[in-house]
Design an enzyme around this catalytic site. Structure first.
Site, PDB file in Angstrom:
ATOM      1  N   GLU A   1      14.378  34.239  41.505  1.00 52.57           N
ATOM      2  CA  GLU A   1      14.117  35.524  40.857  1.00 52.57           C
ATOM      3  C   GLU A   1      13.088  35.471  39.736  1.00 52.57           C
ATOM      4  O   GLU A   1      12.407  36.462  39.470  1.00 52.57           O
ATOM      5  CB  GLU A   1      15.433  36.090  40.301  1.00 52.57           C
ATOM      6  CG  GLU A   1      16.465  36.447  41.356  1.00 52.57           C
ATOM      7  CD  GLU A   1      16.034  37.648  42.194  1.00 52.57           C
ATOM      8  OE1 GLU A   1      15.559  38.642  41.612  1.00 52.57           O
ATOM      9  OE2 GLU A   1      16.148  37.571  43.427  1.00 52.57           O
TER      10      GLU A   1
ATOM     11  N   SER B   1      78.987  52.543  55.324  1.00 50.71           N
ATOM     12  CA  SER B   1      80.102  51.985  54.539  1.00 50.71           C
ATOM     13  C   SER B   1      79.649  51.365  53.226  1.00 50.71           C
ATOM     14  O   SER B   1      80.471  51.062  52.366  1.00 50.71           O
ATOM     15  CB  SER B   1      80.852  50.940  55.367  1.00 50.71           C
ATOM     16  OG  SER B   1      81.490  51.556  56.463  1.00 50.71           O
TER      17      SER B   1
END
Length: 776
Positions: free
Chosen positions: A86, A452
Site C-alpha cells: 500500500e 404430571s
C-alpha cells in the site's frame, strides 16, 4: 527587454495571486476540516459480543465484525506486507507521496479521468476516519492537508494502528484481527506468510480479491504482495518461493465462536434491543456476559442431541427423498454429518464426507431394525443396509463411542434448562436439536402441557389445606358428566388403566396416580389450586379452571417449570430466572450488573419472597425424593445419590414427556415432544423419553458436589405409622413405616387393622371391585 520585464512582472503577479489564493483556499479548507485530535479517542464500530460466565465467546451481532488490536500485538510481517502493498515509502514521507500524486495528475491530464492512486496510508486514515468517500478535488486537497497534520501529531505506529483496525477487508470484516478470524478461524499470530499476504492484498479491492468469491484473482494479488515484500527485502527468496507455492486456505467463518449456545445468544440480543437503540446495540462493542457455565452448556447440548437420537433409534428408519440429493447440497445438522455411499453390501457400507474422508459403517452396529416409508405409510422389518440405502445415496452419520453409525435428523424435538435455584441464574439452556435448522426456542417459547409435572402444585396445596403425607385418598374411577353414559363424559384414568383403592399421598405422588390428584383438587377447590400456582409464578391464563388442571392440562415452558421446581430446591422461595450477569462497554466499564433476589432464609436484604413454609417445603422434598428412590423416576438411582428429587410428566397420548428434577444446588428440566403435537409413540413416557437426558446431564453436573441431607425443620416429627391406614402403628408392627408430620397434624389414633389380615398395598389392583364415582 521590455517584453521580458512584462513577462517577469506578470509571472510575479500571478505567483503572488496564486499564493494569496492558495493561502485563502487553505484557510477556507482548514476551517472546514475536522479536528484530528478526535483520532486520539476514536470509537470503532464494533459488534455486540456475547460471552459465557467464564468468558467464552458465544456470538457476535452487527454488520461490522471488528476486534481492535494494538500495533504491538500485530505480527511484524503483516505490517511489512501492508507497507509493501500500500505505501512503500510510509516510513520516509510526511503524509504525502509526491511521486504517486504526480502519476495521478499526469494520468488525469492524459486521459481526462480521475484515477484512484497516490494515496498514502496516512491519507487513507484521513479519508476513512475524517472524510467521506466521495471522489472530488476538494476532498483530495483536504486529505493532503489532514495527512500533513496527522503526521505532525501522531507517530508512524499510531497511524498504522488506526489504519489496520479501520480498513474493510471483505466478508463483513473490518480490521486485520477480524479478517484473520473470518477467513482463517485463527488469530493473526498463527497465520502463515502466505495467509498474511492474502490479507494485505485485500484493501485495494475487497470484493475483487476476495479469496472465497474470486480465488484466482486473490491468488494473483497475494503473489503481487509477496513479490513487493521480496523487493523491499522484508522476506528472502526461499520464504517467497515457499509462500507463493502455498494453496489458498481461506474459508468463510462467521465468527470464532467458542461455545455453542445460539438460543441464549438470541435471547440476549432481544434483551439488549430492549435496553438500547439498534445503533448502540450493534456498533459500540458492548460485551454481555451471560450466566451460562460453558461446561454445563456443552453437556446440555450433547445430552439433548444424544437422547433424541436414542429416541429416534427406538423407532423406524425413515426413507426420504433427501437421500437422493447430491452431497454438496447437504450440510452438517446437529450431531449428524452428510456422507455419500461409495460401497455397500449386507454387512457394511463405505461413505465419504465432503472433504473426501472415507468411513466404514458395520451393520452389526446399526441401531435400526425397521423402516418406515411415508409414501406407503408402512413399517417393515429390515435385515441389512441394502433394505434402506442405495449406492451413491447421501446418508447421515453420527459418531458414538468412537464409531460411526447411521443416523437421521430426529423428527421429535427437545429442550433442556438448568437453573441455579438460589438466584435464578440460567446455567445451561438448549431450545432444540439444531438452532440453524429450526430457530424456535422451545425452552422459553413453547406452550406445552406439563402433565404430571404440575402435580407438586396440587400436593403443596393439599398439605397447606391440612392433608398429610399419610392421608388416605380412594383411588377409584371418576366420571365427570351429568349423564355418565354419554360418550363425551370425561373418564380420567391412571396411566396403568387400573385403580388401587385407598392410597396415601406419598404413594400417590410416587406412583403418579391421576385419580388421587383429581380428588384432591375437588376437595381443596380449583380456586385454591390456582392461587398456589400463581404464587409459583404461573399466570391465570395458563391455568384452566376445571378438574383437568390436576393433571397439568394448562401450559408452561421448560423455563417456567424450572422456576417452579426451584422453589422446592431452594427452601421455598420464588426466584426470577435471569441469563445476563453483566454488560460492559468496549473499554470494560460495567454498564449493568445483575443483582437478583436470592433464596436466603437468614438474610435481611435482597431476599426472594418466601411462598411456602419450611415445613411444607421439607415435606414436598421428602415426597419428591421418594419419586426417585421408589417411584416413576427410579432410573435416576443410577447416579447413586440420595439428594435427587423430581417428578416425571407425561401428557395424553404421549404428546409431551418431561422430567423435572433437582438437588439443592441445581434444577434441571428435560422435555421431549413434537412441534406439531403428534404422539411420541406408545410407552414414550417422561420416565423413558426425558429422564435419561436429565440423568446424563446430572451425572456430569453433580460429579464434584457433596450430597446434601434433608434436614427436618422445627415444628415437625418423625412418626411410625401404618402405611395402609395412615394411623399410628403399634411399636411392634413389622409393617410400620416412618413418616414426617407437622406437629399439629400428627395422627392420634392407633390403627385397628391387624397387619396379618391387611392384604392391600400400593400395587394391588381393585379395578373390578369398585364402581365409578360420578361428578357433576
Amino acid at each position: 527587454m521590455r517584453i521580458l520585464k512584462w513577462t517577469l512582472a506578470a509571472l510575479l503577479t500571478f505567483s503572488i495571486l496564486g499564493v494569496i489564493i492558495g493561502y485563502f483556499a487553505y484557510q477556507q479548507l482548514s476551517s472546514e476540516l475536522p479536528d484530528i485530535k478526535v483520532l486520539r479517542n476514536i470509537q470503532y464500530k464494533q459488534p455486540l459480543n456475547i460471552y459465557s460466565q467464564d468468558g467464552l465467546l458465544i456470538e457476535q451481532f452487527g454488520e461490522r465484525i471488528r476486534n481492535p488490536i494494538s500495533i504491538s500485538d500485530t505480527p511484524k510481517q503483516l505490517i511489512n506486507a501492508f507497507i509493501a502493498a500500500e505505501d512503500g515509502a510510509f516510513y520516509s514521507h510526511f503524509g504525502i507521496d509526491f511521486k504517486g500524486l504526480t502519476r495521478a495528475v499526469i494520468q488525469l491530464v492524459l486521459t481526462g479521468k480521475k484515477k484512484q492512486g497516490g494515496s498514502t496510508i496516512t491519507m487513507q486514515v484521513a479519508r476513512n476516519f475524517l472524510l467521506n468517500n466521495k471522489k472530488t478535488y476538494t476532498r483530495k486537497f483536504k486529505e493532503i492537508i489532514l495527512s500533513i497534520q496527522i503526521e505532525q501529531e501522531f507517530s508512524k505506529n499510531e497511524i498504522l494502528e488506526l489504519y489496520l483496525n479501520k480498513i474493510y477487508l471483505g466478508q463483513r470484516a473490518y480490521g486485520i484481527a477480524a479478517a484473520s478470524e473470518i477467513y482463517y478461524d485463527r488469530p493473526l499470530t498463527q497465520l502463515t506468510l502466505a495467509e498474511l499476504g492474502m490479507i494485505a492484498g485485500l484493501p485495494k479491492a475487497p470484493s475483487r480479491y476476495n479469496p472465497i468469491a474470486n480465488p484466482q484473482r486473490a491468488l494473483i494479488r497475494r503473489n503481487y504482495v509477496l513479490s513487493r515484500m521480496l523487493d523491499s527485502h522484508y522476506i528472502n527468496q526461499q520464504e517467497y518461493n515457499s509462500a507463493i507455492a502455498a494453496l489458498i486456505t481461506a474459508n468463510s467463518y462467521t465468527t470464532q465462536r467458542e461455545l455453542y449456545a445460539p438460543y441464549i445468544a438470541e435471547m440476549v440480543r432481544n434483551e439488549i434491543l430492549n435496553l438500547y437503540d439498534e445503533d448502540t446495540a450493534y456498533t459500540t462493542g458492548l460485551k454481555v456476559y451471560t450466566t451460562l457455565k460453558s461446561d454445563l452448556q456443552n453437556i446440555a447440548v450433547t445430552t439433548l442431541r444424544s437422547n433424541l437420537h436414542q429416541f429416534d433409534e427406538r423407532h423406524s428408519y425413515r426413507i426420504n427423498k433427501k437421500q437422493k440429493l447430491p452431497l454438496k447440497s447437504s450440510y452438517n445438522t446437529g450431531a449428524t454429518f452428510p456422507a455419500q455411499v461409495t460401497q455397500i453390501n449386507k454387512q457394511q457400507l463405505s461413505a465419504k464426507f465432503k472433504d473426501g474422508t472415507t468411513i466404514t459403517l458395520l451393520w452389526e452396529d446399526s441401531p435400526w431394525s425397521t423402516k418406515y416409508t411415508p409414501k406407503t405409510q408402512k413399517k417393515e422389518t429390515i435385515n441389512s443396509y441394502l433394505d434402506i440405502i442405495d449406492l451413491d445415496d447421501t446418508i447421515r452419520v453420527r459418531q458414538q463411542n468412537k464409531k460411526w453409525r447411521l443416523a437421521q435428523i430426529p423428527q421429535a424435538e427437545s429442550a433442556f434448562v438448568a437453573l441455579d435455584p438460589k438466584n435464578g441464574a440460567v446455567l445451561a439452556l438448549s431450545g432444540g436439536y439444531a438452532y440453524f435448522n429450526n430457530k424456535y426456542n422451545r425452552a422459553t417459547q413453547a406452550k406445552r402441557q406439563p402433565g404430571s409435572g404440575f402435580k407438586p402444585i396440587i400436593y403443596t396445596s393439599a398439605l397447606e389445606y391440612g392433608y398429610t403425607s399419610a392421608s388416605m385418598i380412594n383411588d377409584a374411577p371418576i366420571v365427570s358428566s351429568r349423564n355418565p353414559a354419554e360418550e363425551s363424559a370425561w373418564r380420567p384414568e391412571n396411566y396403568s388403566h387400573k385403580f388401587y383403592g385407598p392410597t396415601s399421598l406419598r404413594t400417590a405422588l410416587r406412583k403418579s396416580r391421576n385419580l388421587i390428584a383429581i380428588r384432591l383438587t375437588r376437595s381443596i377447590g380449583i380456586p385454591a389450586i390456582t392461587d398456589t400456582a400463581l404464587r409459583f409464578g404461573f399466570q391465570q391464563k395458563q391455568l384452566p379452571q376445571k378438574l383437568s388442571l390436576a393433571l397439568g392440562s394448562g401450559y408452561a415452558s421448560p423455563l417456567q417449570m424450572a422456576r417452579m421446581y426451584s422453589v422446592f430446591a431452594n427452601g421455598g422461595f420464588l426466584i426470577t430466572p435471569h441469563f445476563i450477569d453483566r454488560i460492559e462497554s468496549n473499554t470494560g466499564e460495567i454498564l449493568f450488573q445483575a443483582e437478583p433476589l436470592t433464596a436466603c432464609p437468614y438474610c435481611e436484604n435482597s431476599t426472594a419472597p418466601r411462598i411456602i413454609s419450611e415445613q411444607i417445603n421439607f415435606l414436598m422434598n421428602s415426597l419428591l425424593r421418594d419419586v426417585v428412590q421408589r417411584g416413576t423416576a427410579v432410573k435416576a438411582k443410577s447416579l447413586q445419590r440420595s439428594d435427587l428429587a423430581g417428578k416425571t410428566g407425561t401428557t395424553n397420548d404421549q404428546k409431551d414427556a418431561w422430567f423435572n428434577g433437582f438437588t439443592p444446588d441445581i434444577v434441571g428440566i428435560a422435555w421431549v415432544g413434537q412441534d406439531n403435537s403428534k404422539s411420541l409413540g406408545r410407552w414414550e413416557t417422561g420416565g423413558k423419553a426425558a429422564l435419561p437426558m436429565w440423568i446424563d446431564f446430572m451425572r456430569y453436573a453433580l460429579k464434584d458436589t457433596i450430597e446434601e441431607e434433608l434436614i427436618m425443620p422445627e415444628g415437625m416429627s418423625k412418626v411410625l405409622i401404618d402405611p395402609e391406614t395412615g394411623l399410628l402403628a403399634r411399636e411392634e408392627s413389622p409393617l410400620g413405616s416412618w413418616e414426617y408430620f407437622r406437629d399439629e397434624f400428627i395422627p392420634t389414633e392407633l390403627t385397628l387393622i391387624d397387619e396379618q389380615d391387611n392384604e392391600l398395598n400400593d400395587e394391588q389392583d381393585i379395578t373390578e371391585q369398585v364402581a365409578p364415582e360420578v361428578l357433576f
